[in-house]
Scaffold this motif. Structure first.
Motif, PDB file in Angstrom:
ATOM      1  N   PRO A   1      15.372 -13.638  69.485  1.00  0.00           N
ATOM      2  CA  PRO A   1      14.321 -13.579  70.694  1.00  0.00           C
ATOM      3  C   PRO A   1      15.008 -13.801  71.938  1.00  0.00           C
ATOM      4  CG  PRO A   1      13.633 -14.638  68.532  1.00  0.00           C
ATOM      5  CD  PRO A   1      15.008 -14.673  68.336  1.00  0.00           C
ATOM      6  N   GLY A   2      14.776 -13.078  72.761  1.00  0.00           N
ATOM      7  CA  GLY A   2      15.080 -13.450  74.243  1.00  0.00           C
ATOM      8  C   GLY A   2      16.159 -12.583  74.525  1.00  0.00           C
ATOM      9  N   PHE A   3      17.104 -11.887  73.405  1.00  0.00           N
ATOM     10  CA  PHE A   3      18.247 -11.528  74.029  1.00  0.00           C
ATOM     11  C   PHE A   3      18.297  -9.887  73.537  1.00  0.00           C
ATOM     12  CE2 PHE A   3      19.499 -15.694  73.300  1.00  0.00           C
ATOM     13  CZ  PHE A   3      20.297 -16.176  74.388  1.00  0.00           C
ATOM     14  N   GLU A   4      17.135  -9.397  73.569  1.00  0.00           N
ATOM     15  CA  GLU A   4      16.917  -8.046  73.392  1.00  0.00           C
ATOM     16  C   GLU A   4      17.580  -6.974  74.537  1.00  0.00           C
ATOM     17  OE1 GLU A   4      14.524  -9.917  73.417  1.00  0.00           O
ATOM     18  OE2 GLU A   4      13.753  -9.804  71.253  1.00  0.00           O
ATOM     19  N   GLN A   5      17.605  -7.385  75.662  1.00  0.00           N
ATOM     20  CA  GLN A   5      18.180  -6.536  76.696  1.00  0.00           C
ATOM     21  C   GLN A   5      19.553  -6.567  76.948  1.00  0.00           C
ATOM     22  OE1 GLN A   5      16.216  -4.599  78.690  1.00  0.00           O
ATOM     23  NE2 GLN A   5      18.118  -3.757  79.122  1.00  0.00           N
ATOM     24  N   GLU A   6      20.207  -7.767  76.450  1.00  0.00           N
ATOM     25  CA  GLU A   6      21.657  -8.159  76.521  1.00  0.00           C
ATOM     26  C   GLU A   6      22.336  -7.145  75.516  1.00  0.00           C
ATOM     27  OE1 GLU A   6      19.341 -10.687  76.852  1.00  0.00           O
ATOM     28  OE2 GLU A   6      20.074 -11.745  78.288  1.00  0.00           O
ATOM     29  N   VAL A   7      21.663  -7.113  74.380  1.00  0.00           N
ATOM     30  CA  VAL A   7      22.077  -6.251  73.108  1.00  0.00           C
ATOM     31  C   VAL A   7      21.965  -4.780  73.455  1.00  0.00           C
ATOM     32  CG1 VAL A   7      21.777  -5.218  70.862  1.00  0.00           C
ATOM     33  CG2 VAL A   7      21.638  -8.009  71.378  1.00  0.00           C
ATOM     34  N   LEU A   8      20.915  -4.284  74.283  1.00  0.00           N
ATOM     35  CA  LEU A   8      20.659  -2.920  74.813  1.00  0.00           C
ATOM     36  C   LEU A   8      21.921  -2.847  75.836  1.00  0.00           C
ATOM     37  CD1 LEU A   8      16.718  -2.510  74.785  1.00  0.00           C
ATOM     38  CD2 LEU A   8      18.598  -1.233  73.490  1.00  0.00           C
ATOM     39  N   ASP A   9      21.977  -3.656  76.740  1.00  0.00           N
ATOM     40  CA  ASP A   9      22.866  -3.496  77.831  1.00  0.00           C
ATOM     41  C   ASP A   9      24.332  -3.339  77.233  1.00  0.00           C
ATOM     42  OD1 ASP A   9      20.964  -3.805  79.753  1.00  0.00           O
ATOM     43  OD2 ASP A   9      21.330  -5.706  80.131  1.00  0.00           O
TER      44      ASP A   9
END
Length: 104
Positions: A12-20
């Motif tokens: 949770p909270g790291f979705e954007q980092e994974v997508l980036d």
């Protein structure tokens, strides 16, 4: 055709980092010989992020693999972004040609 599928379960909270990260790999892969399509996909109604890379052949994927994983590993912290290690699924083309009597 050959497909490399990866299923990510971000913390949770790291979705954007994974997508980036996945988009950095996508951008690095553009123009690679044998690449048909690559990119991340977000599960509708779920927390998974799926990476899909379609290649003309397994040989093309294997040739590109070291440089593409180097891009992903360069700045991605191990064990922080993901709840579990990504699941990797390698798919070989299993289409069969129709019988001769069905071909015009």
């Amino acid at each position: 055709m050959f497909i490399h599928l990866s299923i990510h379960h971000p913390n949770p909270g790291f979705e954007q980092e994974v997508l980036d990260s996945m988009n950095r790999v996508r951008l690095a892969a553009l123009g690679t010989p044998g690449l048909i399509q690559i990119g991340p996909w977000r599960e509708d109604g779920g927390g998974r992020i799926v990476g899909l890379a379609m290649w003309e052949s397994r040989a093309h994927w294997e040739a590109a693999l070291p440089s593409l994983f180097a891009v992903a590993a360069a700045d991605d912290p191990d064990g922080v972004w993901h709840a579990t290690p990504p699941e990797r699924i390698l798919l070989d083309d299993a289409w069969a040609l129709p019988p001769d009597d069905l071909v015009d």
